[in-house]
Design a protein around this motif. Structure first.
Motif, short mmCIF file in Angstrom:
data_model
loop_
_atom_site.label_atom_id
_atom_site.label_comp_id
_atom_site.label_asym_id
_atom_site.label_seq_id
_atom_site.Cartn_x
_atom_site.Cartn_y
_atom_site.Cartn_z
N GLU A 181 0.84 -1.19 0.00
CA GLU A 181 0.00 0.00 0.00
C GLU A 181 0.88 1.25 0.00
OE1 GLU A 181 -1.41 -1.31 3.66
OE2 GLU A 181 -3.36 -2.00 2.93
N PHE A 238 -2.55 3.23 -5.88
CA PHE A 238 -3.65 2.61 -5.13
C PHE A 238 -3.22 1.25 -4.57
CE2 PHE A 238 -7.31 -0.24 -5.03
CZ PHE A 238 -8.23 0.50 -4.33
N PRO A 239 -3.67 0.87 -3.34
CA PRO A 239 -4.49 1.61 -2.37
C PRO A 239 -3.64 2.45 -1.43
CG PRO A 239 -4.20 -0.64 -1.63
CD PRO A 239 -3.47 -0.54 -2.94
N ASN A 268 -10.72 4.29 -0.18
CA ASN A 268 -10.27 3.35 -1.22
C ASN A 268 -11.45 2.69 -1.93
OD1 ASN A 268 -7.41 3.59 -1.00
ND2 ASN A 268 -7.45 2.41 0.89
N TYR A 297 -8.86 -5.59 -4.03
CA TYR A 297 -9.12 -4.80 -2.82
C TYR A 297 -10.57 -5.00 -2.35
CZ TYR A 297 -9.08 -0.95 0.49
OH TYR A 297 -9.16 -0.21 1.65
#
Length: 410
Positions: A181, A238-239, A268, A297
């Motif tokens: 991340e 991302f994330p 997110n 995710y």
């Protein structure tokens, strides 16, 4: 009050500009309807608080740098975008955006044998006033509506590039490993939150205006124009998570906002929702990395989260994925196969709460009744779920929603 507010928002003294935000807070709290009615008068002043017109031949605006000792540019933009987001929320509530898509059903009249019953001879819609302009083929109301759509479309195409530019300045460099991340500061996390929520509100308002005037295509134009820039600015890293994991979670941050989501799960998920909206005709070959990030995710949060609010966000996101219209996400089973299996696996999880199980049940029934998604029906996990339907009727308790859904299969 609106005049005083707009004068203070564009004042040369930065301290008065900051006071204008506090004054706006009071107006949003005490007179939200009045503020929403003056939307088109107030919104240009937000642009002046964070940007200025370009001096060169290029059109549009560029971000301004705040050299005040008390407020850095980042802190100032957090404050402005927070108020802009709240301002857009009041405007969306004023326009009743959330209830636009809901089907209006007339109440069923039940005959009462005890008391007298009165029934109208005419449908009220046939006896309502019909306003016709004496001077043109179009009513003045329609002309004002089109003018409002054009104005909002213009504001959006000015504001969205500023949102992208703001995040481009604040976002750290691209992460080196896609499995990790991106860690950002608490202040940057707040900025990201307000930017994403502002983008979501703008998209919802454009969808509202597009429904009111389908020929305008304002929502489609926005999504097509900024699709690649959205992926470039937001999905590359991302994330996101903040660097406050080991600190106290629930407290007031420097902007006065209660920080309760250090992992930025809600932000997110909104990013995932926006990515799906910006890419309705996703290409698995060219966008495989972004697709795997987004779906991975969603699957991870859906499997791990015990927060009812987060679970509701995931359910709404899944409902938008498996919508009635065929998109690049659902045209074949290849894109969503793993996520679809995970949904069914979670449904059979006995430790899951009843509310979430009911929501998943409704989603699966929606997929079942949608002929456009028939290619998902041949999935072996889905067939296993179908075989379990009779067992629902033998359970200890049964909700009305479950009975209504099963009735649709009859």
């Amino acid at each position: 009050m609106s005049t005083y507010l707009r004068s203070s928002m564009t004042h040369i003294d930065s301290r008065i500009q900051e006071d204008s935000l506090l004054f706006l807070d009071i107006l949003l709290l005490c007179a939200p309807l009045r503020v929403a009615q003056d939307f088109h008068r107030i919104i240009p002043n937000f642009l002046d608080m964070i940007s200025k017109l370009r001096v060169d031949s290029k059109p549009g605006r560029t971000l301004t740098i705040n050299l005040n000792n008390q407020n850095t540019s980042a802190k100032w933009r957090v404050k402005v975008f927070q108020r802009l987001q709240e301002f857009l929320q009041k405007y969306a509530a004023y326009k009743n955006v959330e209830n636009l898509g809901k089907i209006k059903t007339s109440g069923v009249t039940v005959f009462d044998v005890i008391k007298p019953n009165y029934y109208s001879l005419f449908d009220p819609i046939n006896t309502s006033n019909c306003t016709v302009s004496c001077f043109s083929g179009k009513s003045s109301e329609n002309e004002l509506q089109i003018d409002e759509i054009e104005k909002f479309h213009e504001y959006t195409h000015t504001l969205v590039p500023l949102l992208f530019e703001t995040w481009f300045e604040a976002c750290p460099s691209s992460k080196s490993d896609k499995n990790f991340e991106t860690v950002i500061s608490e202040e940057t996390g707040q900025l990201l939150k307000h930017i994403i929520q502002t983008l979501t509100l703008l998209k919802n308002l454009l969808k509202y205006f597009n429904t009111k005037c389908p020929s305008s295509h304002v929502e489609k134009l926005l999504l097509q124009k900024y699709k690649s820039k959205f992926s470039q600015h937001f999905m590359t890293s991302f994330p996101y998570v903040t660097n406050m994991r080991s600190r106290q979670v629930s407290r007031m941050d420097t902007t006065g906002v209660d920080t309760t989501d250090p992992k930025l799960i809600a932000v997110n998920l909104e990013l995932c929702q926006l990515y799906i909206a910006f890419n309705p005709y996703v290409n698995l070959k060219n966008q495989s990395n972004e697709i795997s990030l987004v779906l991975g995710y969603i699957e991870k949060i859906f499997n791990q989260s015990s927060d009812s609010t987060i679970s509701a966000m995931v359910i709404n996101l899944l409902n938008s994925l498996f919508c009635n219209e065929i998109t690049g996400w659902t045209r074949t089973i290849s894109v969503l196969d793993a996520l679809f299996r995970k949904i069914i696996w979670i449904y059979f999880n006995k430790s899951m709460c009843d509310t979430l199980k009911q929501d998943i049940f409704g989603l699966l029934c929606k997929i079942t009744l949608n002929e456009n998604l028939s290619h998902f029906h041949s999935n072996d996990a889905f067939e296993m779920w179908l075989k379990s339907l009779p067992d629902i009727l033998l359970s200890e308790k049964l909700t009305v929603q479950t009975v209504n859904i099963i009735h649709k299969f009859a």
